[in-house]
Design a protein around this motif. Sequence first.
Motif, short mmCIF file in Angstrom:
data_model
loop_
_atom_site.label_atom_id
_atom_site.label_comp_id
_atom_site.label_asym_id
_atom_site.label_seq_id
_atom_site.Cartn_x
_atom_site.Cartn_y
_atom_site.Cartn_z
N UNK A 75 0.82 -1.22 0.00
CA UNK A 75 0.00 0.00 0.00
C UNK A 75 0.86 1.27 0.00
N UNK A 76 2.16 1.12 -0.23
CA UNK A 76 3.10 2.25 -0.28
C UNK A 76 3.04 3.09 0.99
N UNK A 77 2.98 2.41 2.13
CA UNK A 77 2.91 3.11 3.41
C UNK A 77 4.27 3.64 3.86
N UNK A 78 5.35 3.14 3.27
CA UNK A 78 6.68 3.63 3.61
C UNK A 78 7.14 4.53 2.46
N UNK A 79 7.33 5.80 2.79
CA UNK A 79 7.66 6.80 1.76
C UNK A 79 8.84 7.64 2.19
N UNK A 80 9.58 8.11 1.19
CA UNK A 80 10.75 8.95 1.41
C UNK A 80 10.29 10.37 1.73
N UNK A 81 10.83 10.93 2.80
CA UNK A 81 10.57 12.33 3.15
C UNK A 81 11.84 13.10 2.85
N UNK A 82 11.89 13.84 1.75
CA UNK A 82 13.12 14.55 1.37
C UNK A 82 13.50 15.66 2.35
N UNK A 83 12.54 16.19 3.08
CA UNK A 83 12.84 17.25 4.04
C UNK A 83 13.61 16.70 5.25
N UNK A 84 13.34 15.47 5.61
CA UNK A 84 14.00 14.85 6.76
C UNK A 84 15.06 13.84 6.36
#
Length: 166
Positions: A75-84
């Motif tokens: 379900x694509x629950x793990x996503x890259x956060x470019x700000x962090x």
Amino acid sequence: MLNEGLCTGCRLCELACSLFNTGIMRPSSSRIRVRTSRREGCDRRRTPGSHGKGGFSITVCAQCENAPCAVVCPVHAIRWNPMRCAWEVRKASCLGCATCQLVCPLGAVRVGEESENHSGPGVAVKPVAASKCELCDGRPRCVEICPTGALSVQEIHALLFSRRRE
């Protein structure tokens, strides 16, 4: 990054992590785990100045460039956060299927159960979403509290550059 030679096994990193992420000082809820190495001849006695002689290792998410946990999530629950500069679990989307846990090469993703309230034995439990190190909103508490400097945060660009050279 980790310098295992400096780790004394004090587990303050686990306490700081669990407090920040769950509001409770409980090492079992930590996103970082300190383990005793089972190396032969390892002196596990800790004395003043015996940094690293206890044979400890630390398991924590390495924020992989192509994170297998994110790739397999249905379900694509793990996503890259470019700000962090971190992979983050979207708790509301996570099914708790544990596929991410199975493919993590470091064993740094956990899916389990957490009590509805923390009042004691026999409390109701509910399935919970995956948990992993998300770098404490950009300010890792484990790094801040480590008394020996065994933990540090490396700039993401330097880390990615070093991975590409390998």
